[in-house]
Design an enzyme around this catalytic site. Sequence first.
Site, PDB file in Angstrom:
ATOM      1  N   SER A  97       0.820  -1.212   0.000  1.00 52.10           N
ATOM      2  CA  SER A  97       0.000   0.000   0.000  1.00 52.10           C
ATOM      3  C   SER A  97       0.857   1.267   0.000  1.00 52.10           C
ATOM      4  O   SER A  97       1.828   1.380   0.737  1.00 52.10           O
ATOM      5  CB  SER A  97      -0.886  -0.002   1.251  1.00 52.10           C
ATOM      6  OG  SER A  97      -1.589   1.216   1.336  1.00 52.10           O
TER       7      SER A  97
ATOM      8  N   GLY B 208       1.767  11.172   4.961  1.00 54.65           N
ATOM      9  CA  GLY B 208       0.646  11.671   5.756  1.00 54.65           C
ATOM     10  C   GLY B 208      -0.705  11.309   5.160  1.00 54.65           C
ATOM     11  O   GLY B 208      -1.659  12.076   5.254  1.00 54.65           O
TER      12      GLY B 208
ATOM     13  N   CYS C 208       0.081   3.010  10.583  1.00 51.79           N
ATOM     14  CA  CYS C 208       0.784   4.092   9.907  1.00 51.79           C
ATOM     15  C   CYS C 208       1.316   5.081  10.928  1.00 51.79           C
ATOM     16  O   CYS C 208       0.551   5.693  11.669  1.00 51.79           O
ATOM     17  CB  CYS C 208      -0.147   4.805   8.931  1.00 51.79           C
ATOM     18  SG  CYS C 208       0.709   6.038   7.979  1.00 51.79           S
TER      19      CYS C 208
ATOM     20  N   ILE D 136       5.487  -6.210   7.409  1.00 50.93           N
ATOM     21  CA  ILE D 136       5.341  -5.133   8.382  1.00 50.93           C
ATOM     22  C   ILE D 136       5.048  -3.803   7.692  1.00 50.93           C
ATOM     23  O   ILE D 136       5.369  -3.627   6.517  1.00 50.93           O
ATOM     24  CB  ILE D 136       6.627  -4.950   9.228  1.00 50.93           C
ATOM     25  CG1 ILE D 136       7.824  -4.625   8.344  1.00 50.93           C
ATOM     26  CG2 ILE D 136       6.908  -6.180  10.051  1.00 50.93           C
ATOM     27  CD1 ILE D 136       9.098  -4.242   9.060  1.00 50.93           C
TER      28      ILE D 136
ATOM     29  N   GLY E 196      12.200  -0.245   2.832  1.00 50.32           N
ATOM     30  CA  GLY E 196      13.280  -0.625   1.931  1.00 50.32           C
ATOM     31  C   GLY E 196      14.134  -1.745   2.508  1.00 50.32           C
ATOM     32  O   GLY E 196      13.909  -2.214   3.622  1.00 50.32           O
TER      33      GLY E 196
ATOM     34  N   GLY F 280       8.621  -5.759   3.364  1.00 53.81           N
ATOM     35  CA  GLY F 280       9.678  -5.001   3.999  1.00 53.81           C
ATOM     36  C   GLY F 280      10.975  -5.274   3.255  1.00 53.81           C
ATOM     37  O   GLY F 280      11.661  -6.244   3.530  1.00 53.81           O
TER      38      GLY F 280
HETATM   39  C1  LIG Z   1       5.807   6.185   0.223  1.00 52.60           C
HETATM   40  C2  LIG Z   1       5.139   5.141   1.044  1.00 52.60           C
HETATM   41  C3  LIG Z   1       3.785   5.253   1.336  1.00 52.60           C
HETATM   42  C4  LIG Z   1       3.146   4.298   2.105  1.00 52.60           C
HETATM   43  N1  LIG Z   1       1.805   4.415   2.370  1.00 52.60           N
HETATM   44  C5  LIG Z   1       1.174   3.444   3.067  1.00 52.60           C
HETATM   45  C6  LIG Z   1      -0.242   3.499   3.275  1.00 52.60           C
HETATM   46  O1  LIG Z   1      -0.918   4.409   2.810  1.00 52.60           O
HETATM   47  N2  LIG Z   1      -0.835   2.505   4.015  1.00 52.60           N
HETATM   48  C7  LIG Z   1      -0.105   1.468   4.533  1.00 52.60           C
HETATM   49  O2  LIG Z   1      -0.667   0.589   5.187  1.00 52.60           O
HETATM   50  N3  LIG Z   1       1.235   1.376   4.329  1.00 52.60           N
HETATM   51  C8  LIG Z   1       1.872   2.339   3.611  1.00 52.60           C
HETATM   52  N4  LIG Z   1       3.231   2.236   3.392  1.00 52.60           N
HETATM   53  C9  LIG Z   1       3.987   1.075   3.932  1.00 52.60           C
HETATM   54  C10 LIG Z   1       4.177   0.003   2.855  1.00 52.60           C
HETATM   55  O3  LIG Z   1       2.940  -0.478   2.394  1.00 52.60           O
HETATM   56  C11 LIG Z   1       5.036  -1.170   3.400  1.00 52.60           C
HETATM   57  O4  LIG Z   1       4.364  -1.742   4.513  1.00 52.60           O
HETATM   58  C12 LIG Z   1       6.404  -0.736   3.856  1.00 52.60           C
HETATM   59  O5  LIG Z   1       6.904   0.280   3.025  1.00 52.60           O
HETATM   60  C13 LIG Z   1       7.424  -1.877   3.897  1.00 52.60           C
HETATM   61  O6  LIG Z   1       7.612  -2.453   2.631  1.00 52.60           O
HETATM   62  P1  LIG Z   1       8.807  -2.010   1.627  1.00 52.60           P
HETATM   63  O7  LIG Z   1      10.079  -2.029   2.425  1.00 52.60           O
HETATM   64  O8  LIG Z   1       8.789  -3.000   0.530  1.00 52.60           O
HETATM   65  O9  LIG Z   1       8.490  -0.636   1.158  1.00 52.60           O
HETATM   66  C14 LIG Z   1       3.881   3.195   2.613  1.00 52.60           C
HETATM   67  C15 LIG Z   1       5.242   3.080   2.317  1.00 52.60           C
HETATM   68  C16 LIG Z   1       5.874   4.032   1.536  1.00 52.60           C
HETATM   69  C17 LIG Z   1       7.338   3.866   1.246  1.00 52.60           C
END
Ligand SMILES: Cc1cc2nc3c(=O)[nH]c(=O)nc-3n(C[C@H](O)[C@H](O)[C@H](O)COP(=O)(O)O)c2cc1C
Lengths: 273, 273, 323, 323
Positions: free
Chosen positions: C39, C90, C148, C209, C235, C261
């Site tokens: 997301s 946000g 969040c 996560i 990341g 994650g």
């Molecule tokens: C720019 C950005 C916006 C995100 N917005 C949301 C969100 O609106 N709702 C949510 O549950 N997680 C949100 N996340 C978290 C991601 O869905 C994910 O859980 C987290 O980034 C870990 O995965 P990754 O390391 O592959 O990015 C956001 C992450 C990023 C980087």
Amino acid sequence: MPVSANAAVKTIRQIISGVFRIVLDCPPIASEASPGQFVHVAVSGADSTDPLLRRPMSVCDVDVFQGGVTLVFRVVGRGTRELAQRREGETVSLMGPIGHGFELGMQVRQPLLVAGGMGIAPLLFLSKSLRAAGSVPLVLAGFARSRDVILIDDFRGYGAEVHVVTEDGTEGMTGRVTDYMDWAAQEMARRKPGNEIEVYACGPMPMLRAVQEWCLRSGVPGQVSLESRMACGTGACLGCAQLVVDPGGEKRYERVCREGPVFDVRRVIFPSD
Amino acid sequence: MPVSANAAVKTIRQIISGVFRIVLDCPPIASEASPGQFVHVAVSGADSTDPLLRRPMSVCDVDVFQGGVTLVFRVVGRGTRELAQRREGETVSLMGPIGHGFELGMQVRQPLLVAGGMGIAPLLFLSKSLRAAGSVPLVLAGFARSRDVILIDDFRGYGAEVHVVTEDGTEGMTGRVTDYMDWAAQEMARRKPGNEIEVYACGPMPMLRAVQEWCLRSGVPGQVSLESRMACGTGACLGCAQLVVDPGGEKRYERVCREGPVFDVRRVIFPSD
Amino acid sequence: MVCEGGNSVTLRHVNDVIDVDLSVRLAGIVLSNPVVVASGTFGFGAEYEPYVDVSKLGAIVTKGLTLRPRDGNPPPRVWETPSGMLNCIGLQNPGLDGYLRDHLPALRSYGIPVIANIAGDTVEEYAKLASELERHGGADALEINISCPNVKRGGLAFGVDASSAAAVVAAVKDATSLPVIAKLSPNVTDVVHIAAACKEAGADALSLINTLLGMAIDVDRKRPALGNLFGGLSGPAVRPVAVRMVWQVYEAVDLPLIGMGGITKGRDAVEFILAGARAVAVGTGNFVDPACTLRVIDEIRDYMIRNGFRTVSEMVGLAHRRE
Amino acid sequence: MVCEGGNSVTLRHVNDVIDVDLSVRLAGIVLSNPVVVASGTFGFGAEYEPYVDVSKLGAIVTKGLTLRPRDGNPPPRVWETPSGMLNCIGLQNPGLDGYLRDHLPALRSYGIPVIANIAGDTVEEYAKLASELERHGGADALEINISCPNVKRGGLAFGVDASSAAAVVAAVKDATSLPVIAKLSPNVTDVVHIAAACKEAGADALSLINTLLGMAIDVDRKRPALGNLFGGLSGPAVRPVAVRMVWQVYEAVDLPLIGMGGITKGRDAVEFILAGARAVAVGTGNFVDPACTLRVIDEIRDYMIRNGFRTVSEMVGLAHRRE
Ligand SMILES: Cc1cc2nc3c(=O)[nH]c(=O)nc-3n(C[C@H](O)[C@H](O)[C@H](O)COP(=O)(O)O)c2cc1C
Ligand SMILES: Cc1cc2nc3c(=O)[nH]c(=O)nc-3n(C[C@H](O)[C@H](O)[C@H](O)COP(=O)(O)OP(=O)(O)OC[C@H]3O[C@@H](n4cnc5c(N)ncnc54)[C@H](O)[C@@H]3O)c2cc1C
Ligand SMILES: Cc1cc2nc3c(=O)[nH]c(=O)nc-3n(C[C@H](O)[C@H](O)[C@H](O)COP(=O)(O)OP(=O)(O)OC[C@H]3O[C@@H](n4cnc5c(N)ncnc54)[C@H](O)[C@@H]3O)c2cc1C
Ligand SMILES: Cc1cc2nc3c(=O)[nH]c(=O)nc-3n(C[C@H](O)[C@H](O)[C@H](O)COP(=O)(O)O)c2cc1C
Ligand code: FES
Ligand code: FES
């Protein structure tokens, strides 16, 4: 439609200390790009996750026939440092062309281009396109000092009239580039009376703020290219938000990578500090 | 005392597919190193934190007069891949020489060197030193197949007697290198009756386990060079632990980077799986 | 990549012979493969159309939605960190109506399951959003963002306290018959405790996560780097924490898990699956390589062929086996 | 590095003119500069003698000590992760007697403060170790490791619960007149709560952070990568979490802080100082560059000169100022 592609380095050259001109072989981007658009450049080796994110770089010029995309960049940190180390024949992963560029419209107005520092990069491509559309742009090119001056010959080669301004007076006119906008406007009015002007600007934020003030004060329309920290470069992450205001007075965040990087100068709300 | 130094790449060459021989200009390490010691190599660019850790690499040869340190490595992951991309003139950050190497002692025994795959690297330097000390090492050099065979000419150049063993029989003798230890021992006994032998081995763990069994069974002393995941390479982090047993039967962890990488074959307790 | 792609010809060949089934079932929906998007990192799909055939994804998870539109935080909203990034978007989003009007039709056209990620200030808002989404056919499943860390209001709100987390899940379950996935925050002492509470409250699956709470200082400006002070760390940097949490929850709570994650490669995805995840989400990886998701799917398939797995289920939690 | 070192000639020149004072006071001891080493990453100093003039450090923090010697965990004990590493050393150490006999004399010879990092299975063990160390002149200050996630016994033990944390601190304070530094675990929902409890219990300073609990799966072996399943995540990857915690604790708890987590450059150290740390520790950075500490000291000095700071105190917490 933008593409994601591995582009071979055709040439890479240090044009002044710390500033590089790289030509990448990427026909789809070369043929699609319009002035003010940018590419999103992967700077790490394929196997490294640090630095992680891509770097946005304006398209400085294209060679549609040869498929070349020219970027001009200053080494300011880790990503640009890595990019500067690429050699001919190596590949660079690019996404692009991205974003909403300059609007050339019908070109009933005379173009006044205002550049600050590295902000000059996208204005070269713009200058070329304006000339192709029949206008002779007047370019105010501002730099800190003589040894930072770049791309002037390229502008002249594309038929633009360039005036260099340096803050310390070591080349061209002395002062800030925006100090000379009144002069340029008068000059343009004198040469082509009745023909109104339009401003196209790119540079550091304080300069763009001054450009905005000048445009509002003078009632001249303008387009400014903004910078912002970016993650995705696709419009998905909402990371590159810029506060803008609608004609109706409503404020909202727009994406520099999507609705920008070029915005109508009247719409931009610069941060207060 | 080990040093930390930036060493220029004198030469780098792919000797067989995926295996590189790099000669680094590092006089302090070239003159200090003894066989079995290793260097700890930084693989990332100066500004990247990924990959983060250094990579341990055996000293394969040194040129004391020219200050050259030779490493021979196989590309198995990100770090070795980055290292393989270095070009002549670029620098590589090294720490070394590190660790407790092979003990040449008085050389009353005849040296039998047993190498498995890339484990052959440190044995070249050992072979050279043994020869300089007056012994003619007999080397059993095991590889998976003919196209993996490396360094044989170098060993011969240093006056060693080398027998290649390949698992698939595409070169030399067929089978596992440890299958030929009995044969080698008999051969050595035949040539120099009464003169006992000592084993020096480096290679993958299953091979070293077989070497250990052979040594214990045959009552022959031996030294084996072990691998371990490492962080510091100084002895500080305790990350490279290897379970060993004292003559008294007491077990404890020792550091492959400090008490090792070369251990008395009788002391090593290999993991059960 | 040398390893993965080295003998791809052989692999493709083997591929024709062995039949690898990538599909997984999760909380009542069927995914054609275990790779979804995280997301907030893929917008509503359209943003990635130039780079990805979106219909090939296991599912699409939307940007976090709230009942009413939100403006989000002042910039800077993103900041690069070692092998990671901080964000403080946000929850900028078009709100329920904007979503249904401007994004849902295109989303539906991909023909893959749509998982709506929902957020709210109160339990009632979550419930309202859930029932409205169901009523308008706005999603095939709901992912509840209780974690969040960006929205100021009282800090970490629901996600860090088991009873509040359970309250949200229960209210959403009450309000809808859609499958409900609770997305957990890693910023807690005991993630298993929260996970168990969410199961107790009726969650059909768990996502883990969300981002780690972090911050950076801009040493040139001598100020916090982000407009909103703190941000969420995501990341590759966070992967070890995420894998650990998936492992822990898999051991203790009997629910299907979506692991995420720091996934940028097939091997990263496999790490999560072996630790216990039935599906995985690619988030920040999309920013690094816009075609990351499709590459990850291919690389998972390659891994399965190479290691003789025929179904994803065979791999789920495999690293837990005792000898 | 180009930036930092670019005009070092000018800098050295300026250096002669402006007098930069790097010394800091912390919990009653004076450090010649704010850079110390993180426990467990520098052994007992001797290991780094080939690379570093140890006497130039602000202080040396020992490997974690226990009353009796410990063998540590089975290997593999370290595993590389994106911009970080996992370790599960398991507190291998020579025990109190071995420390006093084999390491203290050399440690004392550096002429810098020695901070002994102590760990135990029970409150009593901590107290005993503290009093014995004081009795034998084994340290100038104690850093209590209540947060090491590696030692199995009941998991995260003292560090994740405010009352247990406070109990250890209080017992150690009772047992010794040495300054006591409590080293906090980041694996908690509310680090400020734990920090406040440690202050309440008498801590003279706080170190943060210890490692984040993480894990990795070796996808080739299809097994947990580390011998001990979980490990502590350290290195640049964790810096955003560490800086956030330093910031939060600085806002809420009036104690000097030692900041650590991923420092490899002067700018990283400055990030912690601006966030509120009075001193900083280099841990994993020592593994990447054995002379990391001395380079960080130089780079902090350069930063101070460039930015017109004359003392470290001027910088501590500066990023918190309101306009
Ligand atoms: C720019 C950005 C916006 C995100 N917005 C949301 C969100 O609106 N709702 C949510 O549950 N997680 C949100 N996340 C978290 C991601 O869905 C994910 O859980 C987290 O980034 C870990 O995965 P990754 O390391 O592959 O990015 C956001 C992450 C990023 C980087
Ligand atoms: C639309 C657009 C076009 C640009 N065109 C050019 C150009 O033609 N020539 C040129 O020299 N520079 C250009 N820039 C600025 C360029 O992107 C930055 O200089 C570059 O990202 C710095 O990367 P770094 O790794 O060297 O610096 P670092 O400071 O190490 O970068 C750290 C992070 O901050 C981001 N960042 C740093 N500075 C900037 C900045 N000024 N704007 C946006 N993000 C930044 C980086 O992308 C990265 O994510 C452009 C920026 C934008 C937004
Ligand atoms: C004392 C010693 C001497 C060595 N000498 C040689 C040599 O002369 N030639 C050669 O080709 N290889 C040698 N190796 C193995 C070499 O260190 C690894 O192949 C290399 O670290 C792999 O790094 P990578 O980034 O390519 O692989 P990755 O798998 O990406 O590395 C990830 C992490 O695992 C560690 N790692 C991976 N494989 C090994 C391994 N086999 N041993 C220890 N750590 C490992 C890496 O150092 C790194 O920290 C030696 C190892 C040791 C301990
Ligand atoms: C190999 C290793 C061993 C460690 N041992 C200890 C220890 O014994 N006691 C302790 O309090 N912290 C220990 N730590 C944690 C560090 O002191 C430090 O808090 C953590 O690594 C974060 O800093 P860094 O990112 O600079 O490494 C250890 C860390 C590592 C990497
Ligand atoms: S950079 Fe992601 S929306 Fe603009
Ligand atoms: S690698 Fe750190 S002690 Fe050996």
